[in-house]
Design an enzyme around this catalytic site. Structure first.
Site, PDB file in Angstrom:
ATOM      1  N   LYS A   1       0.743  -1.091  -0.012  1.00 46.58           N
ATOM      2  CA  LYS A   1       0.132   0.060  -0.050  1.00 46.58           C
ATOM      3  C   LYS A   1       0.791   1.048  -0.112  1.00 46.58           C
ATOM      4  O   LYS A   1       0.561   2.303  -0.503  1.00 46.58           O
ATOM      5  CB  LYS A   1      -0.991   0.149   1.173  1.00 46.58           C
TER       6      LYS A   1
ATOM      7  N   LYS B   1      -4.945  -8.916  -6.328  1.00 42.28           N
ATOM      8  CA  LYS B   1      -6.254  -8.993  -5.870  1.00 42.28           C
ATOM      9  C   LYS B   1      -7.276  -8.015  -6.227  1.00 42.28           C
ATOM     10  O   LYS B   1      -6.930  -6.861  -6.267  1.00 42.28           O
ATOM     11  CB  LYS B   1      -6.115  -9.531  -4.420  1.00 42.28           C
TER      12      LYS B   1
ATOM     13  N   LYS C   1     -10.870  -2.550  -3.477  1.00 39.09           N
ATOM     14  CA  LYS C   1     -11.638  -1.305  -3.621  1.00 39.09           C
ATOM     15  C   LYS C   1     -10.707  -0.120  -4.337  1.00 39.09           C
ATOM     16  O   LYS C   1     -11.332   0.752  -4.878  1.00 39.09           O
ATOM     17  CB  LYS C   1     -12.192  -0.775  -2.373  1.00 39.09           C
TER      18      LYS C   1
END
Ligand code: AQP
Length: 331
Positions: free
Chosen positions: A112, A195, A198
């Protein structure tokens, strides 16, 4: 099962991966556990909050998704994490016993934070500690999550053990991760090696629970595949991650084994398979989306449900924090 706890970040675009990997399992488990708590983890959303995002609306959307998927508010507590202040108190206490070395191993932070690690916020780095607090605050014994949360769950187990040893009391049970089903890791429709998420910038990478049947069909039509026909066994899909992903999703939605799906479409190209997959997906997603829209048109009802959930969560948290403070020596 004594007590289960899980949550979703209100970061917008709740998707098929969140549903198949997590929420769908909660719906069954709420009937097997003595107590179940499902929170909308808004404090976690702050770690990657984009100025363009509407945290309040996203919070209601996740609550609506829980209810529409079948979480029963009379059986389970649905609440916003920020409505129980003890999450952040316990998180701070855990921050003071968690070695940096443990956090440095967390792969999700690296993913991230990306290339600009020094610009990432402290909250993103500390995220797994807050997640440990979410779970242990309620002495949760079982935590149903998708595969991507496995490492964070292991950290929560380590933190529980560290606290118990340091203060000489078994205050925290060691929580068991519950990662099961054929959809523990639903992949992006644009790239079978990452994956479904969102935060992916491409809306075509994910099926959102609020998508219409037309949108679902369009996204599946455009989903990346390859030129080869489908083989008659799942093992024949080696090195074809996008095809593996679609077959896995199909198998989960149709309640079939991936091998049985391959047998049904063996020798065909992706067109008839995708057509059927879009239909199956729409059967699951569209009615749920309609219910979500209904809930979202009555925010007062969602507020009432989340208030009731927070009341129960605060009751458990308050009692447990008295023991935690006593064990540490906080007067
Ligand atoms: N692709 C996935 N396949 C299976 N399970 C998944 N989960 C998330 N993505 C998949 C599971 O959904 C639950 C809620 O996840 P989260 O919102 O707390 O955070 P996340 O894991 O980081 O999910 P996203 O969708 O990728 O959100 P963003 O992009 O905001 O970070 C968890 O149980 C998770 O395992």
């Amino acid at each position: 099962m004594q007590r289960i706890l899980s949550g979703v970040r209100p970061t917008g675009g709740i998707h098929l991966g969140n549903y198949l990997g997590a929420i769908r399992n909660w719906v069954t488990m709420q009937h097997q556990a003595k107590e179940s708590l499902f929170c909308i983890v808004d404090m976690h959303a702050l770690t990657t909050l984009d100025a363009s995002e509407n945290l309040a609306e996203n919070t209601y959307t996740i609550a609506a998704a829980y209810l529409s998927a079948g979480i029963d508010p009379d059986r389970s507590s649905i609440f916003a994490q920020s409505h129980v202040p003890a999450h952040t108190e316990l998180s701070w206490i855990f921050s003071c016993i968690t070695p940096l070395g443990w956090l440095n191993r967390m792969t999700q932070f690296k993913e991230k934070a990306g290339k600009h690690k020094d610009l990432a916020c402290l909250g993103l780095y500390a995220y797994p500690v807050l997640m440990a607090a979410d779970i242990l605050l309620y002495k949760a014994t079982h935590v149903p999550v998708g595969e991507d949360q496995k490492q964070h769950l292991e950290l929560a187990r380590d933190i529980a053990g560290a606290f118990n040893r340091r203060f000489g009391e078994d205050l925290f049970p060691i929580p068991e991760p519950m990662i099961f089903g054929t959809a523990t890791r639903v992949m992006s429709l644009r790239d079978g090696t990452s994956k479904m998420s969102k935060s992916d910038i491409s809306e075509y990478s994910r099926i959102e629970l609020l998508d219409t049947a037309d949108t679902v069909a369009q996204k599946i039509r455009k989903a990346k595949t390859d030129m080869e026909p489908l083989p008659d066994t799942f093992s024949g899909l080696e090195h074809r991650p996008e095809a593996q992903n679609l077959v896995n999703i199909y198998a989960t939605l149709a309640n079939m084994s991936p091998d049985a799906v391959c047998q049904e479409f063996a020798g065909e190209n992706f067109s008839p398979f995708k057509h059927k997959l879009a239909e199956l997906m729409a059967e699951t997603i569209v009615p749920m989306g309609e219910k979500m829209r209904q809930y979202l048109s009555d925010k007062a009802e969602l507020d009432r449900i989340m208030k009731k959930g927070a009341h129960r969560a605060n009751e458990l948290a308050t009692a447990h924090m008295i023991d935690v403070r006593r064990a540490i020596g906080i007067i």
